[in-house]
Each structure stands twice: as structure tokens, then as C-alpha cells.
Write a protein that holds these residues in place. Structure first.
Motif, PDB file in Angstrom:
ATOM      1  N   SER A 242     -16.544 -34.059 -12.617  1.00 14.21           N
ATOM      2  CA  SER A 242     -16.352 -32.613 -12.771  1.00 14.21           C
ATOM      3  C   SER A 242     -15.265 -32.295 -13.797  1.00 14.21           C
ATOM      4  N   GLU A 246     -17.784 -29.273 -18.033  1.00 15.99           N
ATOM      5  CA  GLU A 246     -17.427 -27.879 -17.740  1.00 15.99           C
ATOM      6  C   GLU A 246     -18.465 -27.243 -16.819  1.00 15.99           C
ATOM      7  N   GLY A 247     -17.985 -26.536 -15.819  1.00 13.93           N
ATOM      8  CA  GLY A 247     -18.878 -25.808 -14.918  1.00 13.93           C
ATOM      9  C   GLY A 247     -19.450 -26.630 -13.785  1.00 13.93           C
ATOM     10  N   LEU A 248     -19.096 -27.907 -13.707  1.00 16.03           N
ATOM     11  CA  LEU A 248     -19.625 -28.779 -12.657  1.00 16.03           C
ATOM     12  C   LEU A 248     -18.550 -28.972 -11.589  1.00 16.03           C
ATOM     13  N   SER A 249     -18.816 -28.510 -10.379  1.00 17.78           N
ATOM     14  CA  SER A 249     -17.849 -28.637  -9.294  1.00 17.78           C
ATOM     15  C   SER A 249     -17.883 -30.051  -8.719  1.00 17.78           C
ATOM     16  N   ASP A 252     -20.976 -30.525  -6.602  1.00 18.03           N
ATOM     17  CA  ASP A 252     -22.178 -30.689  -7.427  1.00 18.03           C
ATOM     18  C   ASP A 252     -22.226 -32.091  -8.028  1.00 18.03           C
ATOM     19  N   THR A 276     -27.244 -30.265 -15.868  1.00 25.48           N
ATOM     20  CA  THR A 276     -27.523 -28.884 -16.290  1.00 25.48           C
ATOM     21  C   THR A 276     -28.147 -28.098 -15.144  1.00 25.48           C
ATOM     22  N   ASN A 277     -29.020 -28.735 -14.409  1.00 28.72           N
ATOM     23  CA  ASN A 277     -29.651 -28.074 -13.257  1.00 28.72           C
ATOM     24  C   ASN A 277     -28.631 -27.737 -12.173  1.00 28.72           C
ATOM     25  N   GLN A 278     -27.536 -28.478 -12.149  1.00 33.61           N
ATOM     26  CA  GLN A 278     -26.491 -28.235 -11.152  1.00 33.61           C
ATOM     27  C   GLN A 278     -25.435 -27.243 -11.649  1.00 33.61           C
ATOM     28  N   GLY A 279     -25.629 -26.684 -12.829  1.00 33.51           N
ATOM     29  CA  GLY A 279     -24.718 -25.652 -13.321  1.00 33.51           C
ATOM     30  C   GLY A 279     -23.776 -26.077 -14.418  1.00 33.51           C
ATOM     31  N   ALA A 280     -23.942 -27.279 -14.962  1.00 31.87           N
ATOM     32  CA  ALA A 280     -23.061 -27.737 -16.045  1.00 31.87           C
ATOM     33  C   ALA A 280     -23.215 -26.851 -17.268  1.00 31.87           C
ATOM     34  N   GLN A 281     -22.098 -26.605 -17.966  1.00 31.73           N
ATOM     35  CA  GLN A 281     -22.097 -25.749 -19.145  1.00 31.73           C
ATOM     36  C   GLN A 281     -21.624 -26.542 -20.369  1.00 31.73           C
TER      37      GLN A 281
END
Length: 334
Positions: A242, A246-249, A252, A276-281
């Protein structure tokens, strides 16, 4: 009243007897001392022999691991994963008069601190740093209740100053002028780490901080490479993942690792799609930081011989079908 006087002969006999008794006592003391020294020398020789035998057992474990790693790479040259023989759990193996065991870990499943010494991008400003420095700072920020008197930025900058080639203080870091003012002065290395334990001499890295960060960091001797193998990173290291994306908790990241195929991802793109499907930016900015292959491994060998424990840590590089030992350390915990 008449007194009997001893003859000169009697006096001489008495003195001779005392001298004889003294000599006998002295001889007894010397004999006892010689016997004690002999026992110490015998025990010392036995200890050296035991130590050497345990050491050779550890070297044997090292040779076996090198062969296993080479075989694994030859069978599947495109990826390294936790389903391969080198990644088995540590199991004691019986040998004459003792046991032998070893644990192999992937040094590309952690943040290589030496990567913070890599050159910055060509368009970077003086205060800009490389991806490893940014990831380390983010990791420190993500660790809860970091027990240090220094800020996370100060800790990361101090490591950067310890590694970089110059003596200019980077932002809130620490250079040799600060260390030279201590009661026991010393210089900064301005060079690569040889071991993670070197963090202890850097400002702010007390034992409690070390305990918090050790699961996520490592050192590859002489290498500035930062390539995280997404097939060997463990669920308990999700915080590092994480920090890199960026954006990955953390939760996640744990989900991605837990749902990883048994034999790992075939290519990095499969992992990036899952992230990316888990919210990565901004995933395209960190693509180069990930891989499905590994070249650097750490062996922690333990040899028990005649109830004496010997430990050895070896850093192994596998390249072009050959295994090279980059570093060895005897004893210790890392």
C-alpha cells in the motif's frame, strides 16, 4: 634447672623437613594448576572442533539451497513464487550428532534500503528523491504509533543522508556534522548498507522503531535495485504494497495477496489489473517497481551440533544459472 639444647644436626634436619614439605606443597599446587589448564585447553579444543563442524554443516546447507534455487529457476525461468521448493517451511534435518535447518526468503519481497541511493530522475529538483525514498517515507507514515522522537520525514531523510555520496543535509535529515558532535563521534557511511542492523546508528532508529520496520525492509549488498516480486510478498507485508501504490489500502493489499494464484502471477500486468480493480490510482507511475521474478535470496541456516547452536545468514544471487554468495554473517538474528 638445666635446659636441653638441640644439636646443630637436629636443627638442620628440622629445616630440611620444612623445605621438603614446602617443595611438595608447591609441586602439588603446580600439578593442580597444570591439570586445570590442561582441562581448559582440552575443552577449548573441543569447542573449536564443535564450532567448526557446525559451521561446515551450515556451509552444506548453503550449497544445497544454491542447487535448489538454480533448479527452480531452470524449471521456471520466467517467475519465482512461493510454490517452489526453496519456499518450504523450515524443517530440522537430522545429521550426525545434531540437526540442520534453514529458511530461505526472497529479498525482492521487501524494500531494499540501498535503492534509496539510486540516481534521481533527470528532471528532478534538489529536494526531489527517488521512488525508494518516497516509498520508505510512505511506509513510515503508514506504521501506527511509530515509537521515535523524530518525525517520519526526518527518519527517511536521515537514511537518505547516510547513503548518499555527499555531505549536504537533505531537508530534515542528518549528516556527519551531527554525528561527530555526539559523545562517541562517528562519520556517515555515504555508501551502501551492508546490513539492516546499520540503521541503529542513524538518528531516530531506536530498537522499538527497528522492530516495527524490519518486516518490510531489507538490504541487497551493493545493489540499488527496487523490484518487488508480487508473487512472494506475504500478507503480513501488505503495508509495504500500500505504500508503493497510491490509493491502495492495507486491507485491499492483503486481499490482493491472499487471492493470488497458487503459483503466482504469470506476468506483472495481471497483478496491476487486480490492483486497479481494488482502487489503485496512477498505477502506470509505479509499474517499473514490480516484477514476478527474483534474483536475490537470503538463507538463514541453523546447525545444532552436540547441543551447540551455530547460525549463519547468507545473501545469494542467482544469475544466468549460477549462484553467487554476496555476503555472509555468522551469528545474530538477521
Amino acid at each position: 634447672m638445666m635446659r636441653l639444647q638441640q644439636s646443630p644436626v637436629s636443627k638442620q634436619r628440622g629445616a630440611a623437613l620444612i623445605i621438603v614439605l614446602f617443595i611438595v606443597a608447591l609441586a602439588a599446587v603446580i600439578a593442580a594448576e597444570m591439570a586445570t589448564n590442561l582441562m581448559i585447553q582440552v575443552q577449548r579444543a573441543q569447542n573449536i572442533q564443535t564450532h567448526q563442524q557446525a559451521k561446515w554443516y551450515s556451509y552444506g546447507a548453503e550449497e544445497l539451497v544454491k542447487k535448489i534455487l538454480i533448479d527452480s529457476k531452470n524449471k521456471d525461468p520466467d517467475k519465482v513464487h512461493l510454490g517452489q521448493p526453496w519456499a518450504l517451511e523450515e524443517t530440522p534435518f537430522p545429521v550426525d550428532h545434531g540437526t540442520l535447518s534453514g529458511k530461505v526468503t526472497d529479498l525482492q519481497a521487501c524494500l531494499n534500503l540501498n535503492a534509496m541511493r539510486a540516481p534521481k530522475a533527470q528532471n528532478a529538483t534538489r529536494n526531489d528523491t527517488n521512488p525508494a525514498h518516497k516509498a520508505f517515507l510512505e511506509l513510515l507514515n503508514n506504521i501506527e504509533d511509530l515509537p521515535s522522537d523524530e518525525s517520519e520525514e526526518s527518519l527517511a531523510d536521515s537514511v537518505f543522508d547516510w547513503l548518499d555520496a555527499d555531505s549536504s543535509t537533505h531537508r530534515s535529515g542528518a549528516e556527519e556534522d551531527e554525528y561527530m558532535s555526539l559523545r562517541t563521534p562517528y562519520l556517515t557511511a555515504n555508501n551502501y548498507f551492508a546490513s539492516v542492523s546499520e540503521l541503529r546508528v542513524i538518528r531516530g532508529f531506536n530498537p522499538l522503531v527497528m522492530e516495527k520496520i524490519l518486516p518490510y525492509v531489507c538490504v541487497i549488498p551493493g545493489s540499488e535495485e527496487l523490484k518487488i516480486n508480487v508473487n512472494t510478498i506475504l500478507p503480513e507485508q501488505a503495508l509495504l504494497l500500500s505504500a508503493l501504490i497510491e490509493g491502495l489500502s492495507e486491507s485491499d493489499a492483503q486481499g490482493i495477496i491472499s487471492s493470488r494464484p497458487e503459483k503466482g502471477y504469470d506476468k506483472v500486468e495481471d497483478f496491476l489489473t487486480e490492483a486497479t480493480n481494488q482502487g489503485a490510482q496512477n498505477i502506470n507511475q509505479v509499474t517499473d517497481l514490480f516484477t514476478v521474478n527474483s534474483d536475490y535470496f537470503k538463507l538463514r541456516a541453523k546447525a545444532m551440533f552436540d547441543d551447540r547452536l551455530f547460525t549463519m545468514t547468507s545473501i545469494i544471487q542467482i544469475k544466468q544459472g549460477q549462484a553467487s554468495i554476496l555476503a555472509r554473517k555468522f551469528g545474530g538474528v538477521q
